[in-house]
Design an enzyme around this catalytic site. Sequence first.
Site, PDB file in Angstrom:
ATOM      1  N   ARG A   1      18.393-103.367 -48.674  1.00 57.11           N
ATOM      2  CA  ARG A   1      18.009-104.012 -47.421  1.00 57.11           C
ATOM      3  C   ARG A   1      19.298-104.568 -46.804  1.00 57.11           C
ATOM      4  O   ARG A   1      19.659-105.725 -46.947  1.00 57.11           O
ATOM      5  CB  ARG A   1      16.984-105.112 -47.735  1.00 57.11           C
ATOM      6  CG  ARG A   1      15.560-104.612 -48.005  1.00 57.11           C
ATOM      7  CD  ARG A   1      14.948-104.079 -46.723  1.00 57.11           C
ATOM      8  NE  ARG A   1      14.913-105.066 -45.684  1.00 57.11           N
ATOM      9  CZ  ARG A   1      13.880-105.874 -45.460  1.00 57.11           C
ATOM     10  NH1 ARG A   1      12.802-105.803 -46.236  1.00 57.11           N
ATOM     11  NH2 ARG A   1      13.909-106.748 -44.476  1.00 57.11           N
TER      12      ARG A   1
ATOM     13  N   ARG B   1      16.648-103.339 -41.415  1.00 57.44           N
ATOM     14  CA  ARG B   1      15.446-103.777 -40.696  1.00 57.44           C
ATOM     15  C   ARG B   1      15.772-104.805 -39.625  1.00 57.44           C
ATOM     16  O   ARG B   1      16.362-105.855 -39.920  1.00 57.44           O
ATOM     17  CB  ARG B   1      14.433-104.355 -41.683  1.00 57.44           C
ATOM     18  CG  ARG B   1      13.024-104.481 -41.116  1.00 57.44           C
ATOM     19  CD  ARG B   1      12.301-103.156 -40.979  1.00 57.44           C
ATOM     20  NE  ARG B   1      11.912-102.575 -42.255  1.00 57.44           N
ATOM     21  CZ  ARG B   1      12.039-101.288 -42.545  1.00 57.44           C
ATOM     22  NH1 ARG B   1      12.582-100.466 -41.659  1.00 57.44           N
ATOM     23  NH2 ARG B   1      11.660-100.802 -43.701  1.00 57.44           N
TER      24      ARG B   1
ATOM     25  N   HIS C   1       5.563-101.168 -39.569  1.00 59.35           N
ATOM     26  CA  HIS C   1       5.086-102.378 -40.245  1.00 59.35           C
ATOM     27  C   HIS C   1       4.280-103.214 -39.273  1.00 59.35           C
ATOM     28  O   HIS C   1       4.669-103.387 -38.123  1.00 59.35           O
ATOM     29  CB  HIS C   1       6.260-103.229 -40.750  1.00 59.35           C
ATOM     30  CG  HIS C   1       7.216-102.486 -41.624  1.00 59.35           C
ATOM     31  ND1 HIS C   1       8.144-101.601 -41.126  1.00 59.35           N
ATOM     32  CD2 HIS C   1       7.351-102.457 -42.971  1.00 59.35           C
ATOM     33  CE1 HIS C   1       8.835-101.088 -42.128  1.00 59.35           C
ATOM     34  NE2 HIS C   1       8.369-101.570 -43.247  1.00 59.35           N
TER      35      HIS C   1
ATOM     36  N   LYS D   1       6.132 -93.822 -43.700  1.00 64.33           N
ATOM     37  CA  LYS D   1       5.823 -95.027 -44.473  1.00 64.33           C
ATOM     38  C   LYS D   1       5.105 -96.036 -43.568  1.00 64.33           C
ATOM     39  O   LYS D   1       5.648 -96.446 -42.541  1.00 64.33           O
ATOM     40  CB  LYS D   1       7.082 -95.664 -45.033  1.00 64.33           C
ATOM     41  CG  LYS D   1       6.782 -96.970 -45.785  1.00 64.33           C
ATOM     42  CD  LYS D   1       7.970 -97.452 -46.556  1.00 64.33           C
ATOM     43  CE  LYS D   1       9.047 -97.913 -45.637  1.00 64.33           C
ATOM     44  NZ  LYS D   1      10.102 -98.664 -46.317  1.00 64.33           N
TER      45      LYS D   1
ATOM     46  N   ARG E   1      -0.271-101.223 -54.196  1.00 68.88           N
ATOM     47  CA  ARG E   1       1.085-100.970 -54.715  1.00 68.88           C
ATOM     48  C   ARG E   1       1.050-100.274 -56.084  1.00 68.88           C
ATOM     49  O   ARG E   1       2.078 -99.844 -56.590  1.00 68.88           O
ATOM     50  CB  ARG E   1       1.850-102.290 -54.778  1.00 68.88           C
ATOM     51  CG  ARG E   1       2.022-102.920 -53.376  1.00 68.88           C
ATOM     52  CD  ARG E   1       2.700-104.255 -53.428  1.00 68.88           C
ATOM     53  NE  ARG E   1       2.797-104.878 -52.122  1.00 68.88           N
ATOM     54  CZ  ARG E   1       3.744-104.615 -51.230  1.00 68.88           C
ATOM     55  NH1 ARG E   1       4.674-103.726 -51.517  1.00 68.88           N
ATOM     56  NH2 ARG E   1       3.776-105.213 -50.056  1.00 68.88           N
TER      57      ARG E   1
ATOM     58  N   GLN F   1       4.332-108.078 -52.679  1.00 69.44           N
ATOM     59  CA  GLN F   1       5.050-107.234 -53.639  1.00 69.44           C
ATOM     60  C   GLN F   1       4.793-107.734 -55.054  1.00 69.44           C
ATOM     61  O   GLN F   1       4.659-108.935 -55.302  1.00 69.44           O
ATOM     62  CB  GLN F   1       6.558-107.275 -53.351  1.00 69.44           C
ATOM     63  CG  GLN F   1       7.001-106.355 -52.232  1.00 69.44           C
ATOM     64  CD  GLN F   1       8.511-106.217 -52.192  1.00 69.44           C
ATOM     65  OE1 GLN F   1       9.244-107.171 -52.447  1.00 69.44           O
ATOM     66  NE2 GLN F   1       8.986-105.034 -51.852  1.00 69.44           N
TER      67      GLN F   1
HETATM   68  O1  LIG Z   1       8.916-100.999 -45.708  1.00 71.82           O
HETATM   69  C1  LIG Z   1       9.064-101.479 -46.809  1.00 71.82           C
HETATM   70  C2  LIG Z   1       7.933-101.899 -47.663  1.00 71.82           C
HETATM   71  C3  LIG Z   1       7.976-103.392 -47.875  1.00 71.82           C
HETATM   72  O2  LIG Z   1       7.745-104.032 -46.633  1.00 71.82           O
HETATM   73  C4  LIG Z   1       6.866-103.774 -48.842  1.00 71.82           C
HETATM   74  O3  LIG Z   1       5.820-104.229 -48.340  1.00 71.82           O
HETATM   75  O4  LIG Z   1       7.081-103.612 -50.054  1.00 71.82           O
HETATM   76  C5  LIG Z   1       9.320-103.808 -48.419  1.00 71.82           C
HETATM   77  C6  LIG Z   1      10.468-103.352 -47.508  1.00 71.82           C
HETATM   78  O5  LIG Z   1      11.710-103.725 -48.048  1.00 71.82           O
HETATM   79  C7  LIG Z   1      10.409-101.864 -47.322  1.00 71.82           C
HETATM   80  O6  LIG Z   1      11.437-101.431 -46.420  1.00 71.82           O
END
Ligand SMILES: O=C1C[C@@](O)(C(=O)O)C[C@@H](O)[C@@H]1O
Length: 237
Positions: free
Chosen positions: A41, A74, A133, A160, A198, A221
């Site tokens: 990141r 990002r 996102h 994604k 996940r 996460q």
């Molecule tokens: O887009 C994603 C997924 C994410 O947002 C997650 O929810 O794990 C974590 C981010 O770093 C990654 O770029």
Amino acid sequence: MIRIGTVELGKKPVVVLSIDGGEEDKLDYARRLGVNLIEVRGDLVISKGVDLSGLNRVLDLIGDYGFYSVLTLRPEWEGGKLNCSEEERLQLFEKLVKHPSVGAVDVELRASILSDVRELAKREGKVLIVSYHDFEKTPPAEEIGGIFRRAVEAGADIVKLAFYGNSLSDVSRVCCVMNSIDYPKVFMVMGAVGKMTRVVGFHFGSLMTYTFLGKSVAPGQIPLEELKNLLEKFYNC
Ligand SMILES: O=C1C[C@@](O)(C(=O)O)C[C@@H](O)[C@@H]1O
């Protein structure tokens, strides 16, 4: 079959460790716990005052430990920490994507530089992840499908999608829509209610799951050690 560096996607769950430049000293541990890829990141690294040469050193170290990385820069407008113009962000991509340890680059569907980054990734032989996102909600099924289609049309090698889940119906809706789409994809429902995606997302065709050591980089996460145990239980991997 898609390969990021030497990592084949789709054969078994692929674990991506997101780092903000503070975890590179844990790469050996990550390797021992079965991490497959490292997401750098870059926005978080830069927000800690690290310059371009410092970012390159992070990428060097990742390569030294035998990993390939996913390069993410990002912007603030999509939940990240990078506060610069898109032209400046593109220059960062141009300077970093060519690094030998970069296997894939992540750019947002809503980025004005998306087509530039696509051409850059193609020129450098890197996998293009087009991401979207929503940190507040999960859209209706039709909208989820529309976002996915736009990412495919934008030239994504992998799409994604990460939505914030407010209910179990959000989770089931995302899993059902994703299960109906036959295209390289990664998805997660962010937040507590979506944690399960996940792990079980792989059953619905998701190719990768993102984890952390120390401090998470997104809501919901699962920390690496816990994720490893869950993946072993669900997939015997
Ligand atoms: O887009 C994603 C997924 C994410 O947002 C997650 O929810 O794990 C974590 C981010 O770093 C990654 O770029």
